[in-house]
Design an enzyme around this catalytic site. Sequence first.
Site, PDB file in Angstrom:
ATOM      1  N   GLU A  94      30.894 -83.709 -35.673  1.00  0.00           N
ATOM      2  CA  GLU A  94      30.439 -82.985 -36.858  1.00  0.00           C
ATOM      3  C   GLU A  94      31.594 -82.536 -37.735  1.00  0.00           C
ATOM      4  O   GLU A  94      31.556 -81.469 -38.346  1.00  0.00           O
ATOM      5  CB  GLU A  94      29.566 -81.799 -36.434  1.00  0.00           C
ATOM      6  N   ASP A 126      27.454 -79.065 -40.354  1.00  0.00           N
ATOM      7  CA  ASP A 126      28.887 -78.854 -40.141  1.00  0.00           C
ATOM      8  C   ASP A 126      29.709 -79.962 -40.777  1.00  0.00           C
ATOM      9  O   ASP A 126      30.797 -79.715 -41.304  1.00  0.00           O
ATOM     10  CB  ASP A 126      29.185 -78.769 -38.646  1.00  0.00           C
ATOM     11  N   ASP A 164      24.114 -76.730 -12.717  1.00  0.00           N
ATOM     12  CA  ASP A 164      23.624 -76.199 -11.441  1.00  0.00           C
ATOM     13  C   ASP A 164      22.233 -75.593 -11.541  1.00  0.00           C
ATOM     14  O   ASP A 164      21.495 -75.546 -10.547  1.00  0.00           O
ATOM     15  CB  ASP A 164      24.610 -75.163 -10.877  1.00  0.00           C
ATOM     16  N   HIS A 195      23.865 -71.865 -31.154  1.00  0.00           N
ATOM     17  CA  HIS A 195      23.455 -70.963 -32.226  1.00  0.00           C
ATOM     18  C   HIS A 195      22.236 -70.121 -31.866  1.00  0.00           C
ATOM     19  O   HIS A 195      21.917 -69.177 -32.589  1.00  0.00           O
ATOM     20  CB  HIS A 195      23.183 -71.759 -33.507  1.00  0.00           C
ATOM     21  N   ARG A 246      21.932 -77.616 -25.295  1.00  0.00           N
ATOM     22  CA  ARG A 246      23.194 -77.570 -26.031  1.00  0.00           C
ATOM     23  C   ARG A 246      23.968 -76.346 -25.567  1.00  0.00           C
ATOM     24  O   ARG A 246      23.523 -75.207 -25.744  1.00  0.00           O
ATOM     25  CB  ARG A 246      22.980 -77.520 -27.538  1.00  0.00           C
TER      26      ARG A 246
END
Length: 265
Positions: A152, A178, A87, A48, A73
């Site tokens: 969620e 959520d 990476d 988000h 996230r």
Amino acid sequence: MKNPANSFKRALASGDPQLGIWASFADPYATEAVATIGADWLLIDGEHGPNDVRSILAQLQAVAPYASHPVVRVVDANPSVIKQVLDIGAQTLMVPMIDTVEQARAVVAATRYPPKGIRGVGAALGRASRWASIPDYADSGVQEICVIVQVESVKGLANIDEIVSVEGVDGVFFGPVDLSASMDLMDQPTHPDVVRAIGQGASVARAAGKAAGVLATDVERAKGYLAAGVQFVAVGIDILMLVNSGRALLREFKGDRDEKRPSYG
């Protein structure tokens, strides 16, 4: 050179409670400031928050000198995105919207090299191996990767037993906002039914030897989750901490305003 130890993964394994802060500005200067306040972990939000691989990299570099462990996230469970984020040196990933055991297994596979997974072998070109300065990164690096899946939805809760049984999943993070929407309780993340469902899911995770986490910006709610055995709790969101403190300051001059504020548990 040795591979950096993942302090967050070790804390989860030992059962130590971990307090976190959401870093949502998508800016290395702001995220570095958050890293100085003493949270055990901070979340760099690629779902988000307006982040891309380069802005995540800059934030990982900015917080590297500090004790707060960066959790990244990703936007979704795309293996290509997971590969890039690993990476550039992320050790702990949070992957949203995991509803099934198959999805959980796929996330873990994206973090492992063949034959145990599907991660492309190329870390020698990047920060993860410190540009091939960690000669055994293919082994030691994977051992330090921590995988957090987000449950969620009602479907995810229904499959929680199978999800937490997946080898390589280190923890489950329950998203109350959520989840409340999935339960037809939009914008009610503190509804008793939502809190009860998270508590039940956390109990299942703990019984399987996996850590449980949640976002709870209400102090008493956060303390309640911790007391109930939820191990890692995000207790604040940086951008809302700024905005809400600014609103509170202006209310001292302009008077109280009865405005609805979004809740995050």
